[in-house]
Design an enzyme around this catalytic site. Sequence first.
Site, PDB file in Angstrom:
ATOM      1  N   PRO A   9       0.786  -1.221   0.000  1.00 34.10           N
ATOM      2  CA  PRO A   9       0.000   0.000   0.000  1.00 34.10           C
ATOM      3  C   PRO A   9       0.828   1.287   0.000  1.00 34.10           C
ATOM      4  CG  PRO A   9      -0.181  -1.139   2.108  1.00 34.10           C
ATOM      5  CD  PRO A   9       0.478  -2.074   1.153  1.00 34.10           C
ATOM      6  N   ASN A  10       0.344   2.219  -0.764  1.00 34.70           N
ATOM      7  CA  ASN A  10       0.885   3.579  -0.858  1.00 34.70           C
ATOM      8  C   ASN A  10       2.210   3.673  -1.606  1.00 34.70           C
ATOM      9  OD1 ASN A  10      -1.267   4.880   0.643  1.00 34.70           O
ATOM     10  ND2 ASN A  10      -0.461   3.780   2.409  1.00 34.70           N
ATOM     11  N   ARG A  17       4.375  11.007  -1.934  1.00 37.04           N
ATOM     12  CA  ARG A  17       4.253  10.822  -0.483  1.00 37.04           C
ATOM     13  C   ARG A  17       5.592  11.091   0.225  1.00 37.04           C
ATOM     14  NH1 ARG A  17       4.682   4.446   1.210  1.00 37.04           N
ATOM     15  NH2 ARG A  17       3.916   5.309   3.162  1.00 37.04           N
ATOM     16  N   TYR A  22      10.885   8.937   1.438  1.00 36.72           N
ATOM     17  CA  TYR A  22      10.825   8.014   0.301  1.00 36.72           C
ATOM     18  C   TYR A  22      11.411   8.561  -1.000  1.00 36.72           C
ATOM     19  CZ  TYR A  22       7.639   5.868   3.641  1.00 36.72           C
ATOM     20  OH  TYR A  22       7.096   5.326   4.784  1.00 36.72           O
ATOM     21  N   ASN A  73       8.223  -5.292  -0.707  1.00 41.38           N
ATOM     22  CA  ASN A  73       8.082  -4.181   0.222  1.00 41.38           C
ATOM     23  C   ASN A  73       6.594  -4.110   0.561  1.00 41.38           C
ATOM     24  OD1 ASN A  73       7.824  -1.835   1.634  1.00 41.38           O
ATOM     25  ND2 ASN A  73       8.998  -0.569   0.218  1.00 41.38           N
ATOM     26  N   ALA A  76       2.981  -0.651   4.854  1.00 44.99           N
ATOM     27  CA  ALA A  76       2.482  -0.700   6.232  1.00 44.99           C
ATOM     28  C   ALA A  76       2.078  -2.115   6.661  1.00 44.99           C
ATOM     29  CB  ALA A  76       1.303   0.248   6.388  1.00 44.99           C
ATOM     30  N   HIS A  79       4.080  -4.351   9.168  1.00 45.97           N
ATOM     31  CA  HIS A  79       3.990  -4.249  10.621  1.00 45.97           C
ATOM     32  C   HIS A  79       2.719  -4.877  11.198  1.00 45.97           C
ATOM     33  CE1 HIS A  79       7.091  -1.479   9.493  1.00 45.97           C
ATOM     34  NE2 HIS A  79       6.239  -0.653   8.939  1.00 45.97           N
ATOM     35  N   ASP A  86       2.410 -15.638   6.308  1.00 43.45           N
ATOM     36  CA  ASP A  86       2.014 -17.024   6.055  1.00 43.45           C
ATOM     37  C   ASP A  86       2.089 -17.368   4.564  1.00 43.45           C
ATOM     38  OD1 ASP A  86       1.606 -17.498   8.725  1.00 43.45           O
ATOM     39  OD2 ASP A  86      -0.578 -17.431   8.634  1.00 43.45           O
ATOM     40  N   GLU A  97      13.065  -8.846   1.899  1.00 40.53           N
ATOM     41  CA  GLU A  97      12.244  -7.719   2.363  1.00 40.53           C
ATOM     42  C   GLU A  97      13.011  -6.422   2.118  1.00 40.53           C
ATOM     43  OE1 GLU A  97      12.162  -7.640   6.631  1.00 40.53           O
ATOM     44  OE2 GLU A  97      10.559  -6.153   6.732  1.00 40.53           O
ATOM     45  N   HIS A  99      12.807  -2.075   2.458  1.00 40.09           N
ATOM     46  CA  HIS A  99      12.161  -0.821   2.855  1.00 40.09           C
ATOM     47  C   HIS A  99      13.016   0.325   2.366  1.00 40.09           C
ATOM     48  CE1 HIS A  99       9.262  -2.969   5.151  1.00 40.09           C
ATOM     49  NE2 HIS A  99      10.251  -3.703   5.658  1.00 40.09           N
ATOM     50  N   ILE A 100      12.371   1.272   1.730  1.00 36.94           N
ATOM     51  CA  ILE A 100      13.083   2.424   1.177  1.00 36.94           C
ATOM     52  C   ILE A 100      13.668   3.267   2.312  1.00 36.94           C
ATOM     53  CG2 ILE A 100      12.742   4.570  -0.146  1.00 36.94           C
ATOM     54  CD1 ILE A 100      10.474   3.010  -1.657  1.00 36.94           C
ATOM     55  N   SER A 101      12.858   3.461   3.354  1.00 40.36           N
ATOM     56  CA  SER A 101      13.307   4.280   4.485  1.00 40.36           C
ATOM     57  C   SER A 101      14.016   3.411   5.520  1.00 40.36           C
ATOM     58  CB  SER A 101      12.101   4.973   5.127  1.00 40.36           C
ATOM     59  OG  SER A 101      11.248   4.009   5.732  1.00 40.36           O
ATOM     60  N   ARG A 106      12.680   4.856  12.847  1.00 34.11           N
ATOM     61  CA  ARG A 106      11.389   5.552  12.826  1.00 34.11           C
ATOM     62  C   ARG A 106      10.526   5.131  14.026  1.00 34.11           C
ATOM     63  NH1 ARG A 106       9.015   5.422   6.940  1.00 34.11           N
ATOM     64  NH2 ARG A 106       7.683   7.013   7.879  1.00 34.11           N
ATOM     65  N   ARG A 110       6.795   0.751  13.726  1.00 37.58           N
ATOM     66  CA  ARG A 110       7.469   0.224  12.520  1.00 37.58           C
ATOM     67  C   ARG A 110       8.590  -0.766  12.859  1.00 37.58           C
ATOM     68  NH1 ARG A 110       5.347   3.684   8.457  1.00 37.58           N
ATOM     69  NH2 ARG A 110       4.913   5.718   9.363  1.00 37.58           N
TER      70      ARG A 110
HETATM   71  C1  DQA Z   1       8.102   1.358   3.992  1.00 40.59           C
HETATM   72  C2  DQA Z   1       8.118   1.589   5.500  1.00 40.59           C
HETATM   73  C3  DQA Z   1       6.758   1.301   6.095  1.00 40.59           C
HETATM   74  O1  DQA Z   1       6.794   1.529   7.500  1.00 40.59           O
HETATM   75  C4  DQA Z   1       5.714   2.218   5.499  1.00 40.59           C
HETATM   76  O2  DQA Z   1       4.444   1.934   6.024  1.00 40.59           O
HETATM   77  C5  DQA Z   1       5.723   2.182   4.007  1.00 40.59           C
HETATM   78  C6  DQA Z   1       7.003   2.150   3.318  1.00 40.59           C
HETATM   79  C7  DQA Z   1       9.436   1.729   3.324  1.00 40.59           C
HETATM   80  O3  DQA Z   1       9.613   1.392   2.159  1.00 40.59           O
HETATM   81  O4  DQA Z   1      10.279   2.376   3.950  1.00 40.59           O
HETATM   82  O5  DQA Z   1       4.687   2.265   3.371  1.00 40.59           O
HETATM   83  O6  DQA Z   1       7.888  -0.029   3.758  1.00 40.59           O
END
Ligand code: DQA
Length: 142
Positions: A9-10, A17, A22, A73, A76, A79, A86, A97, A99-101, A106, A110
Amino acid sequence: MKILVINGPNLNMLGIREPAHYGRETYPDLVKKIQKHCTAKGIEVTFFQSNHEGALVDEIQKAYGVMDGIVINPGAYTHTSVAILDAVKAVSIPTVEVHISKVEEREDFRQISYVRLACVKTITGHGTDGYLEAVDFLVEGK
Ligand code: DQA
């Protein structure tokens, strides 16, 4: 080698965003960058992005017997989602896995990652280059 790159998502809102976390690259920019990297290495790559948990689970299940590796990735859902954990366990495809950030620096909420329990590696805080590092890890094991 066939790799599936899944974004949750997002992540379709990249470039819009929270650029401080990001960056300014858009989701199409990200896809183009990974595609170029994979083409240069002779890797067949498929992309999937959804804002819906069940759709992400469906796509992971569809990868069974088809894909050699997954880069995920989950946004959210990282978490919160036992269902995504599963699904990755169910298909037992090597999964990285990303994560950009730098999630570890944080908010407290998270700091939990369910999917990590089924992943062979986690990459955080390397911006979108983290996806390329994940592909390289799946291909070269480093
Ligand atoms: C994220 C970190 C997550 O906590 C956040 O909800 C995201 C992006 C990242 O790529 O850093 O949507 O996965």
